[in-house]
Design an enzyme around this catalytic site. Structure first.
Site, short mmCIF file in Angstrom:
data_model
loop_
_atom_site.label_atom_id
_atom_site.label_comp_id
_atom_site.label_asym_id
_atom_site.label_seq_id
_atom_site.Cartn_x
_atom_site.Cartn_y
_atom_site.Cartn_z
N ASP A 255 14.26 -0.57 -7.08
CA ASP A 255 14.24 -0.58 -5.61
C ASP A 255 14.15 -2.02 -5.12
O ASP A 255 14.90 -2.45 -4.24
CB ASP A 255 13.04 0.24 -5.11
CG ASP A 255 12.94 0.26 -3.60
OD1 ASP A 255 13.98 0.47 -2.95
OD2 ASP A 255 11.83 0.03 -3.07
N ASP B 13 9.05 -9.98 -12.99
CA ASP B 13 8.84 -11.17 -12.14
C ASP B 13 9.86 -12.25 -12.47
O ASP B 13 10.46 -12.88 -11.59
CB ASP B 13 7.39 -11.69 -12.26
CG ASP B 13 6.89 -11.83 -13.69
OD1 ASP B 13 7.60 -11.38 -14.64
OD2 ASP B 13 5.80 -12.40 -13.88
N TYR C 126 7.35 6.66 -8.24
CA TYR C 126 7.77 7.40 -7.05
C TYR C 126 7.37 8.88 -7.12
O TYR C 126 7.19 9.53 -6.10
CB TYR C 126 9.30 7.33 -6.88
CG TYR C 126 9.79 6.16 -6.07
CD1 TYR C 126 9.43 4.86 -6.39
CD2 TYR C 126 10.62 6.36 -4.97
CE1 TYR C 126 9.90 3.79 -5.66
CE2 TYR C 126 11.09 5.30 -4.23
CZ TYR C 126 10.73 4.01 -4.57
OH TYR C 126 11.19 2.96 -3.83
N ASP D 123 17.39 -4.80 -3.60
CA ASP D 123 17.38 -5.46 -2.29
C ASP D 123 17.59 -6.98 -2.44
O ASP D 123 18.29 -7.60 -1.65
CB ASP D 123 16.07 -5.21 -1.53
CG ASP D 123 16.17 -4.01 -0.58
OD1 ASP D 123 16.93 -3.07 -0.90
OD2 ASP D 123 15.50 -4.02 0.47
N LYS E 173 7.73 -4.55 -17.38
CA LYS E 173 6.53 -5.38 -17.27
C LYS E 173 5.69 -5.06 -18.50
O LYS E 173 4.53 -4.62 -18.41
CB LYS E 173 5.80 -5.07 -15.94
CG LYS E 173 4.66 -6.01 -15.59
CD LYS E 173 5.09 -7.42 -15.19
CE LYS E 173 3.88 -8.32 -14.99
NZ LYS E 173 4.25 -9.73 -14.76
#
Ligand code: IPM
Ligand code: MG
Length: 370
Positions: free
Chosen positions: A251, A227, A143, A255, A194
């Site tokens: 983020d 993932d 970001y 959600d 990751k």
């Protein structure tokens, strides 16, 4: 003498003013009925600030935030501002306040109220009783990383760049937040990265392990690739206690987690910095321009964000517990805004939901007084 706490209200755009408006009713109730007095002032952020001042994050808003004890934020953004350059967009206001106040720790609890277990898009037996905490790093990563931008190459094609970057102190401090929270909850932290592909997050994993070894031997630490974590969140979300992850992954995962609770309209959040910094409390949902101004939005995520403010900024645990229990009661009575509406329940507007929560608070207080 009564303690006074000053709250800065940043209603922002879309449904922001409506959901903050309902939360102000709740704040006033606490001010009138508990030992703490709450005062409030307002300032501009997001598209509303851009329209009035030409910037989504005016200096006076930052100054007002710094002077407050805590900030309650509605939402920013909307189609009206989507074609502006990124630097002027409403979202920059949100990113600006997070960065300027150094709010590196974003707490996003996903709790499935029993009354809403059937409102989730997942089956009741997967989400019932869910209580997880996502700890999202909020002031670093892709970001904010440099270099960033879009350039045109000599052959006329374009190249877009964003950079995922973390330093070890940034990882260490967010890991500590996660471990400290886990110590007060289920005692387990899952760090999401990751590391199989991205060096930056391989370093993240190594630093989390170091912090764990040095200071948090009693906490159970596990690691998961993002993932897989996304998949596990919809397969078996109750396996988690605290999840800690990067800005970008947090983020996305938050959600996903919101849908486990029935609706994005239910998820509160707290953004915290070093002690003494005012925290920013905001619903995880956005500005929902399609329903803005129609008295349809669910104010619960913002009201629960105020409960988090009571808990984390003001250390008012009993008051926070009371507010959360009251929201639970109102849901058990069958009151529902459109986003969580189910057969046989009573559909209510934004203002009716706010009023119902205040009158339930009042009832509880009267019962206690008897
Ligand atoms: C959130 C939002 C913001 C983010 C946007 C509005 C900048 O999606 O708080 O999750 O990406 O952090
Ligand atoms: Mg988001």
């Amino acid at each position: 003498m009564a303690t006074t706490k000053h709250i800065l209200l940043l209603a922002g755009d879309g449904i922001g003013p409506e959901v903050v408006g309902e939360t102000v009713k709740v704040i006033n109730w606490f001010s009138q009925n508990t030992a703490t007095q709450f005062t409030a002032s307002t300032a501009l952020i997001g598209g509303a600030a851009y329209d009035a001042k030409g910037t989504p994050f005016p200096d006076e808003t930052l100054e007002a935030a710094k002077k407050s004890d805590a900030v309650l934020l509605g939402a920013v953004g909307g189609p009206k501002w989507e074609s502006l350059p990124i630097a002027s967009r409403p979202e920059k206001g949100l990113l600006g306040i997070r960065k300027e106040l150094g709010l590196f720790a974003n707490l996003r609890p996903a709790i499935c109220f029993d009354a809403l277990a059937d409102a989730s898009s997942l089956k009741r037996d997967i989400v019932a009783g869910l209580d997880i905490m996502i700890v999202r790093e909020l002031t670093g990563g892709i970001y904010f990383g440099q270099p960033r931008g879009v350039e045109t190459l000599p052959d006329g094609t374009r190249r877009g760049i964003n950079t995922e970057v973390y330093t070890s102190p940034e990882v260490e401090r967010i890991a500590r937040v996660a471990f400290d929270l886990a110590a007060k909850r289920g005692g387990r932290v899952c760090s999401v990265d990751k590391a199989n592909v991205l060096e930056c997050t391989e370093m993240w994993r190594e630093e989390v392990i170091k912090v764990h070894k040095a200071s948090y031997g009693k906490i159970e630490l596990s690691h998961m690739y993002v993932d897989n974590a996304a998949m596990q969140l919809v397969r078996n979300p109750r396996q988690f206690d605290v999840l800690v992850t990067t800005n970008m992954f947090g983020d996305i995962l938050s959600d996903i987690a919101s849908m486990l609770t029935g609706s994005l309209g239910m998820l509160p959040s707290a953004s915290l910095g070093v002690s003494g910094t005012p925290g920013v409390y905001e619903p995880v949902h956005g500005s929902a321009p399609d329903i803005a101004g129609k008295n349809l939005a669910n104010p619960i995520a913002t009201i629960l964000s105020f409960a988090m403010m009571l808990r984390y900024s003001f250390n008012l645990k009993n008051e926070a517990d009371l507010l959360e229990a009251t929201v639970r009661k109102v849901l058990e009575k069958g009151l529902r805004t459109g986003d969580i509406m189910q057969d046989g329940m009573k559909k209510v507007s934004t203002t009716e939901m706010g009023d119902a929560i205040v009158s339930e608070l009042q009832k509880t207080a009267l019962q206690k007084a008897v």
